[in-house]
Enzyme design. Structure first.
Site, short mmCIF file in Angstrom:
data_model
loop_
_atom_site.label_atom_id
_atom_site.label_comp_id
_atom_site.label_asym_id
_atom_site.label_seq_id
_atom_site.Cartn_x
_atom_site.Cartn_y
_atom_site.Cartn_z
N ASP A 30 0.84 -1.20 0.00
CA ASP A 30 0.00 0.00 0.00
C ASP A 30 0.87 1.26 0.00
O ASP A 30 2.00 1.24 0.49
CB ASP A 30 -0.91 -0.01 1.23
CG ASP A 30 -2.12 0.90 1.04
OD1 ASP A 30 -2.40 1.30 -0.11
OD2 ASP A 30 -2.79 1.22 2.04
N GLY A 31 0.31 2.32 -0.55
CA GLY A 31 0.98 3.62 -0.48
C GLY A 31 1.56 4.12 -1.79
O GLY A 31 2.21 5.17 -1.81
N ASN A 32 1.29 3.42 -2.90
CA ASN A 32 1.81 3.89 -4.19
C ASN A 32 1.27 5.28 -4.53
O ASN A 32 2.00 6.16 -4.98
CB ASN A 32 1.39 2.94 -5.32
CG ASN A 32 2.05 1.59 -5.23
OD1 ASN A 32 2.97 1.40 -4.45
ND2 ASN A 32 1.58 0.65 -6.03
N ARG A 34 0.00 7.61 -2.49
CA ARG A 34 0.50 8.67 -1.60
C ARG A 34 1.96 8.99 -1.89
O ARG A 34 2.38 10.15 -1.81
CB ARG A 34 0.31 8.25 -0.13
CG ARG A 34 -1.14 8.43 0.34
CD ARG A 34 -1.38 7.74 1.64
NE ARG A 34 -1.48 6.30 1.47
CZ ARG A 34 -1.39 5.42 2.45
NH1 ARG A 34 -1.15 5.82 3.69
NH2 ARG A 34 -1.52 4.13 2.22
N HIS A 47 2.58 3.47 -9.06
CA HIS A 47 2.46 2.05 -9.39
C HIS A 47 3.69 1.57 -10.17
O HIS A 47 4.16 0.45 -9.95
CB HIS A 47 1.18 1.80 -10.20
CG HIS A 47 -0.08 2.13 -9.44
ND1 HIS A 47 -0.28 1.74 -8.14
CD2 HIS A 47 -1.20 2.82 -9.79
CE1 HIS A 47 -1.47 2.17 -7.72
NE2 HIS A 47 -2.04 2.83 -8.70
N SER A 75 -7.16 -5.83 -5.70
CA SER A 75 -8.28 -6.42 -4.95
C SER A 75 -9.57 -6.36 -5.76
O SER A 75 -9.69 -5.58 -6.72
CB SER A 75 -8.46 -5.68 -3.62
OG SER A 75 -9.03 -4.41 -3.86
N GLU A 77 -12.16 -4.98 -4.78
CA GLU A 77 -12.64 -3.60 -4.61
C GLU A 77 -11.92 -2.63 -5.55
O GLU A 77 -12.47 -1.60 -5.93
CB GLU A 77 -12.43 -3.14 -3.16
CG GLU A 77 -13.31 -3.86 -2.13
CD GLU A 77 -12.89 -5.29 -1.81
OE1 GLU A 77 -11.71 -5.65 -2.04
OE2 GLU A 77 -13.77 -6.07 -1.37
N ARG A 81 -12.04 1.58 -8.80
CA ARG A 81 -11.23 2.80 -8.98
C ARG A 81 -11.54 3.41 -10.34
O ARG A 81 -12.15 2.75 -11.20
CB ARG A 81 -9.75 2.43 -8.90
CG ARG A 81 -9.33 2.06 -7.49
CD ARG A 81 -7.85 2.09 -7.32
NE ARG A 81 -7.55 1.89 -5.91
CZ ARG A 81 -6.36 2.03 -5.36
NH1 ARG A 81 -5.34 2.38 -6.10
NH2 ARG A 81 -6.18 1.83 -4.09
N LEU A 141 11.43 -20.06 -5.06
CA LEU A 141 10.34 -19.25 -4.50
C LEU A 141 9.07 -19.33 -5.35
O LEU A 141 9.14 -19.28 -6.58
CB LEU A 141 10.80 -17.78 -4.43
CG LEU A 141 9.75 -16.77 -3.94
CD1 LEU A 141 9.57 -16.87 -2.43
CD2 LEU A 141 10.16 -15.35 -4.32
N GLU A 221 1.43 -13.54 11.96
CA GLU A 221 1.95 -12.38 12.69
C GLU A 221 1.81 -11.18 11.76
O GLU A 221 2.05 -11.31 10.55
CB GLU A 221 3.43 -12.59 13.04
CG GLU A 221 3.67 -13.74 13.99
CD GLU A 221 3.10 -13.47 15.38
OE1 GLU A 221 3.05 -12.30 15.80
OE2 GLU A 221 2.69 -14.45 16.04
C1 FPP Z 1 -1.90 0.17 -3.38
O1 FPP Z 1 -1.46 1.48 -3.44
C2 FPP Z 1 -1.37 -0.57 -4.51
C3 FPP Z 1 -2.12 -1.14 -5.48
C4 FPP Z 1 -3.59 -1.12 -5.51
C5 FPP Z 1 -1.51 -1.79 -6.62
C6 FPP Z 1 -0.23 -2.46 -6.34
C7 FPP Z 1 0.34 -2.89 -7.61
C8 FPP Z 1 1.63 -2.84 -7.92
C9 FPP Z 1 2.71 -2.40 -7.01
C10 FPP Z 1 2.04 -3.37 -9.22
C11 FPP Z 1 2.15 -4.85 -9.09
C12 FPP Z 1 2.94 -5.37 -10.16
C13 FPP Z 1 3.25 -6.64 -10.31
C14 FPP Z 1 4.15 -7.03 -11.37
C15 FPP Z 1 2.69 -7.66 -9.43
P1 FPP Z 1 -2.58 2.60 -3.46
O2 FPP Z 1 -2.76 3.00 -4.89
O3 FPP Z 1 -3.80 2.13 -2.78
O4 FPP Z 1 -1.87 3.73 -2.66
P2 FPP Z 1 -2.55 4.80 -1.70
O5 FPP Z 1 -3.12 4.04 -0.53
O6 FPP Z 1 -1.41 5.66 -1.30
O7 FPP Z 1 -3.60 5.51 -2.52
#
Ligand code: FPP
Length: 261
Positions: A30-32, A34, A47, A75, A77, A81, A141, A221
């Site tokens: 989470d946090g991309n 922000r 992202h 998700s 949900e 978006r 893995l 955990e």
């Molecule tokens: C949450 O950040 C992140 C996501 C909903 C998407 C995560 C996806 C990636 C990092 C790409 C994945 C790529 C591969 C190859 C698996 P947010 O957008 O909810 O951030 P926010 O809470 O700050 O708004």
């Protein structure tokens, strides 16, 4: 001995007890958004940066001896978006998977997925399937992406399959126990007899589970870090593993009972 915060990668690897590395680590990335906003960038840039973090955390998880890494990439949900963000994310995930496939093979990493595959756009499905097939022989893995996934979706899908079997007479209601139920969850399809997650990491500071692996995290955990996913480093991941090794997992028992076992 340096503190956890001062420790270098080399120190942290030394502090890690190889015998107590969690077999299955699940992460709520989470946090991309922000991270991007704090830099005056578009959310999509967060992202893109998040994909680099996926790459480095896959590397360090593999190096540390984790058997299965489940990442909450999209998700159920998240479909709500803005369409432009959904499209950009789907495109990004597909492209990243295709681009990383040769390196996954080189590092013996197998890609798998849990979630509603049929709901994914055709292009992403094609790219994912290519990678599942190309890495099916890899024995290191397991990199498991939760895509179009939610814990409630998973439980309802399992209940539907079980109800159908009860209806056609191949199962009786009395046959259903926790073990049987778990065999119908999406995680039952994971290779390597992957156990339920031992450790759940959440970046971005929020202290909630957001409909992720609800059944499977019963005894996980939980480690929450304030860092946004794009800033999450290999060292941060190792610190979470070391904190995990310091926890006493009682599974509902008392400390005394654990000691006498
Ligand atoms: C949450 O950040 C992140 C996501 C909903 C998407 C995560 C996806 C990636 C990092 C790409 C994945 C790529 C591969 C190859 C698996 P947010 O957008 O909810 O951030 P926010 O809470 O700050 O708004």
């Amino acid at each position: 001995m340096p503190t956890m915060e001062q420790a270098t990668m080399e120190d942290l690897l030394k502090m890690l007890d190889p015998a107590k590395v969690p077999a299955h680590v699940a992460i709520i990335m989470d946090g991309n958004g922000r991270w991007a906003k704090a830099r005056g960038l578009d959310r999509s840039e967060g992202h893109v940066e998040g994909v680099s973090t996926v790459r480095r955390i896959t590397e360090i998880a593999s190096e540390a001896g984790v058997k299965c890494l489940t990442l909450y990439a999209f998700s159920t949900e998240n479909w709500h978006r803005p369409q432009a963000e959904v499209d950009a994310l789907m495109h990004l995930i597909g492209i990243a998977i295709e681009r990383e496939t040769p390196d996954l093979i080189k590092n013996n990493v197998r890609l798998t997925m849990i979630g509603d595959f049929a709901r994914m756009p055709q292009e992403a499905r094609r790219r994912l399937e290519g990678c599942f097939n190309a890495t099916a022989h890899c024995t290191g893995l397991v990199l498991n992406l939760a895509l179009s996934y939610s814990g409630r979706w998973d439980i309802v899908a399992a209940a539907r399959q079980i109800a159908a079997r009860c209806a056609d007479g191949s199962m009786a209601a009395g046959d259903i126990d926790e073990q049987t139920f778990a065999r119908y969850l999406s995680t039952a399809s994971l290779p390597c007899d992957c156990p339920d997650p031992d450790l759940l990491i959440r970046t971005g500071g929020d202290k909630r589970v957001s409909n992720f692996l609800l059944w499977q995290i019963a005894y996980a955990e939980i480690d929450v870090t304030d860092k946004y996913w794009p800033d999450f480093s290999k060292e941060d991941f190792l610190r979470a593993l070391i904190r995990f090794q310091g926890r006493e997992r009682r599974f509902g028992l008392t400390s005394e009972q654990l000691l006498s076992n």
